[in-house]
Structures are given as C-alpha cells and as structure tokens.
Design an enzyme around this catalytic site. Sequence first.
Site, PDB file in Angstrom:
ATOM      1  CB  SER A 254     -37.067  39.680  16.741  1.00 10.99           C
ATOM      2  OG  SER A 254     -35.956  39.004  16.182  1.00 10.99           O
TER       3      SER A 254
ATOM      4  CE1 TYR B 272     -35.071  38.707  21.597  1.00 12.61           C
ATOM      5  CE2 TYR B 272     -35.056  37.718  19.411  1.00 12.61           C
ATOM      6  CZ  TYR B 272     -35.013  38.841  20.213  1.00 12.61           C
ATOM      7  OH  TYR B 272     -34.915  40.100  19.644  1.00 12.61           O
TER       8      TYR B 272
HETATM    9  P1  NAP Z   1     -29.944  46.920  24.038  1.00 15.72           P
HETATM   10  O1  NAP Z   1     -28.856  47.692  23.417  1.00 15.72           O
HETATM   11  O2  NAP Z   1     -29.619  45.841  25.015  1.00 15.72           O
HETATM   12  O3  NAP Z   1     -30.979  47.930  24.708  1.00 15.72           O
HETATM   13  C1  NAP Z   1     -32.070  47.463  25.446  1.00 15.72           C
HETATM   14  C2  NAP Z   1     -32.298  48.376  26.626  1.00 15.72           C
HETATM   15  O4  NAP Z   1     -33.483  47.897  27.306  1.00 15.72           O
HETATM   16  C3  NAP Z   1     -31.151  48.336  27.653  1.00 15.72           C
HETATM   17  O5  NAP Z   1     -30.869  49.627  28.123  1.00 15.72           O
HETATM   18  C4  NAP Z   1     -31.736  47.461  28.763  1.00 15.72           C
HETATM   19  O6  NAP Z   1     -31.217  47.759  30.034  1.00 15.72           O
HETATM   20  C5  NAP Z   1     -33.194  47.839  28.682  1.00 15.72           C
HETATM   21  N1  NAP Z   1     -34.057  46.844  29.319  1.00 15.72           N
HETATM   22  C6  NAP Z   1     -33.967  45.505  29.289  1.00 15.72           C
HETATM   23  N2  NAP Z   1     -34.949  44.939  30.003  1.00 15.72           N
HETATM   24  C7  NAP Z   1     -35.682  45.967  30.500  1.00 15.72           C
HETATM   25  C8  NAP Z   1     -36.827  46.030  31.336  1.00 15.72           C
HETATM   26  N3  NAP Z   1     -37.421  44.949  31.823  1.00 15.72           N
HETATM   27  N4  NAP Z   1     -37.325  47.260  31.646  1.00 15.72           N
HETATM   28  C9  NAP Z   1     -36.741  48.386  31.194  1.00 15.72           C
HETATM   29  N5  NAP Z   1     -35.653  48.365  30.407  1.00 15.72           N
HETATM   30  C10 NAP Z   1     -35.127  47.179  30.069  1.00 15.72           C
HETATM   31  O7  NAP Z   1     -30.828  46.193  22.922  1.00 15.72           O
HETATM   32  P2  NAP Z   1     -31.260  46.586  21.418  1.00 15.72           P
HETATM   33  O8  NAP Z   1     -30.471  45.749  20.497  1.00 15.72           O
HETATM   34  O9  NAP Z   1     -31.318  48.059  21.244  1.00 15.72           O
HETATM   35  O10 NAP Z   1     -32.722  45.953  21.417  1.00 15.72           O
HETATM   36  C11 NAP Z   1     -33.906  46.719  21.529  1.00 15.72           C
HETATM   37  C12 NAP Z   1     -35.081  45.844  21.109  1.00 15.72           C
HETATM   38  O11 NAP Z   1     -34.893  45.413  19.759  1.00 15.72           O
HETATM   39  C13 NAP Z   1     -35.217  44.568  21.938  1.00 15.72           C
HETATM   40  O12 NAP Z   1     -36.586  44.305  22.180  1.00 15.72           O
HETATM   41  C14 NAP Z   1     -34.642  43.496  21.032  1.00 15.72           C
HETATM   42  O13 NAP Z   1     -35.167  42.228  21.272  1.00 15.72           O
HETATM   43  C15 NAP Z   1     -35.047  44.025  19.669  1.00 15.72           C
HETATM   44  N6  NAP Z   1     -34.230  43.494  18.570  1.00 15.72           N
HETATM   45  C16 NAP Z   1     -32.912  43.813  18.462  1.00 15.72           C
HETATM   46  C17 NAP Z   1     -32.186  43.296  17.390  1.00 15.72           C
HETATM   47  C18 NAP Z   1     -30.726  43.635  17.181  1.00 15.72           C
HETATM   48  O14 NAP Z   1     -30.153  43.105  16.223  1.00 15.72           O
HETATM   49  N7  NAP Z   1     -30.125  44.472  18.002  1.00 15.72           N
HETATM   50  C19 NAP Z   1     -32.782  42.441  16.464  1.00 15.72           C
HETATM   51  C20 NAP Z   1     -34.118  42.121  16.636  1.00 15.72           C
HETATM   52  C21 NAP Z   1     -34.838  42.656  17.685  1.00 15.72           C
HETATM   53  P3  NAP Z   1     -29.968  46.874  30.591  1.00 15.72           P
HETATM   54  O15 NAP Z   1     -28.861  47.098  29.641  1.00 15.72           O
HETATM   55  O16 NAP Z   1     -29.751  47.398  31.965  1.00 15.72           O
HETATM   56  O17 NAP Z   1     -30.475  45.455  30.566  1.00 15.72           O
END
Ligand code: NAP
Length: 246
Positions: free
Chosen positions: A141, A154
């Site tokens: 992140s 986080y």
């Molecule tokens: P997202 O849309 O919430 O997608 C995350 C997916 O991971 C969801 O389908 C979630 O399932 C699944 N998940 C959560 N915990 C899990 C577990 N223990 N085992 C298996 N699957 C799991 O999030 P995203 O924004 O794409 O984020 C993806 C990654 O990027 C994360 O690590 C996040 O911290 C990082 N990130 C995102 C941003 C941003 O701006 N979006 C910025 C910095 C870093 P459920 O929905 O059922 O929980």
Amino acid sequence: MPPEQKNAIVTGGGSGIGRACSLQLARDGIAVAVWDLNPEGAEETVTMIEKEGGRGIACVGDAAETRKIAESLARTHSELGPVTILVNNAGITGFCSFTEIDEDAWDRMIRVNLKGPFLCTQAVIGDMLEAGWGRIINISSSSTQSGAPVMAHYVASKGGVVGFTKALAMEYAAVGITVNTIPPGFVDTPMLRGSPVDIEAQAAQAPMKRPGRPEDIAAACSYLASEAAGYVTGQTLSVNGGRYLV
Ligand code: NAP
C-alpha cells in the site's frame, strides 16, 4: 528457463485489484487460480477469464488459513499443475483512531494482510524451487510511503509486507525467483468505495486528477510476472499516479 505452461494464484482475485490482475495474467497466457473468500466474486472472475478465452479456476476460502490454503493448493495442483506465479493480493482495511484499535482488530489485520502472504508463499515456494523459476508479487500500500492517520494497524501490516518482500527477494535471488511489491495508491475498487475515503475529493487533489484503476495495478503485475522483469527483484513498483514520489 521459465516453465512452458505458467500457472498463477491470485489471492483476493474475486474483486477489485485482484480481479484485474487475474484477467491480465490470463490475457498474458497464464492459467489463473482465483482464490477468494467470496464465492460469487471468484466465480465471476473465472467467467470473465473464460469469456476472453483464458483458463481459470475458482478456489473459495480464507487465504490466511493453513488448512484452507492446503485444500485450495491441492485443487490448483490437480486442475492446473505447479504454480510459479503468486500474487499476494487479498487484504482487508480498517479505519480507527490509534487508541481505539483493540487487540482483536490488530490481530485480524496482521493475520489477513501479513500472515496470509507468509502462509501462501510458504505453500507454493516448493513449486517455484522445483521449476527454478518464480514470480512473487505482493500487493502492499502507498500508505507505507505516506503514512496514514487512523490506519496504524493497516499500515503496520502493509509495512510488514514490504519488509517481507525484501527479505524473500534476497533469500531467493540466486535461484530464479523474483519477489517484488506494488504499493497501490487510491484505486477505485469496492474496498475503497466502502471506506470513508472521498474518492472524488482525493482525485481532485491528485497530480493526474483521477483515482487509480485496478487495470493500472494489473499492468504492473503483468510486467513483474513477465520474463522482461527477470532482473528486477526486491523492488517497490509504485503505481499511484505521481501522488507519492519515493
Ligand atoms: P477489494 O475490492 O475488497 O477486494 C479484495 C478481495 O479479497 C475481496 O474479494 C475479499 O473478499 C477478498 N479477501 C479478503 N480477505 C480475504 C482472505 N482472508 N482470503 C481470501 N480472500 C480475501 O479490495 P482491493 O481494493 O481490490 O484491494 C486489493 C489489495 O490492494 C488489498 O491488499 C488492499 O489492501 C490493497 N490496496 C488497495 C488500495 C485501494 O485503493 N483500493 C490501496 C492500497 C492497497 P470479501 O469481499 O468477501 O471480503
């Protein structure tokens, strides 16, 4: 030499960044095991991959739970074969003032965001060692670069992912396995939409005047998984629209 057939696992591949990475890797000719807690999301990603002519399977379960990881890996092995690309993307977020973060919230954050990548990597590293080729891409992140208020748990978990990346990169550099991290900054996904972050206001202040798109991260993931990135390891490839320059 890279394996003829490359197989990848993308944790959290059923939504947002993980879905975009899964689709892009499939376009690159890689078979993708989409590991996600959410069955509908995982299946939908696989349907999207198949519609484009790619190959994918959905494995439902917690990517931070040893028994579930073993089950998902056994299925991945039997349906796709050995895994030489791992995208540790599954993650959770949280917003809470420091004094209000209780021990359970802290433990949960570290378990999913840091212990999950540790367990998944330990589970698949044997395949990569056997192949003499591997790519590990850890989604961290940009908050580890900028800091972020009310996100101490986080940011600490993601800071751990950055350190984990560098340590593993050194341990496996000589055996054909690269380990890198992408720290996204404000990417328009269900996670960000469900958070208190005002995406439009953030975008207005950003150098590029737009939020990141999952595809922006997927493009970096595709590069790090490619042959072209074979001499890149231990690196942080920042994809944040110029928001943080580090
Ligand atoms: P997202 O849309 O919430 O997608 C995350 C997916 O991971 C969801 O389908 C979630 O399932 C699944 N998940 C959560 N915990 C899990 C577990 N223990 N085992 C298996 N699957 C799991 O999030 P995203 O924004 O794409 O984020 C993806 C990654 O990027 C994360 O690590 C996040 O911290 C990082 N990130 C995102 C941003 C941003 O701006 N979006 C910025 C910095 C870093 P459920 O929905 O059922 O929980």
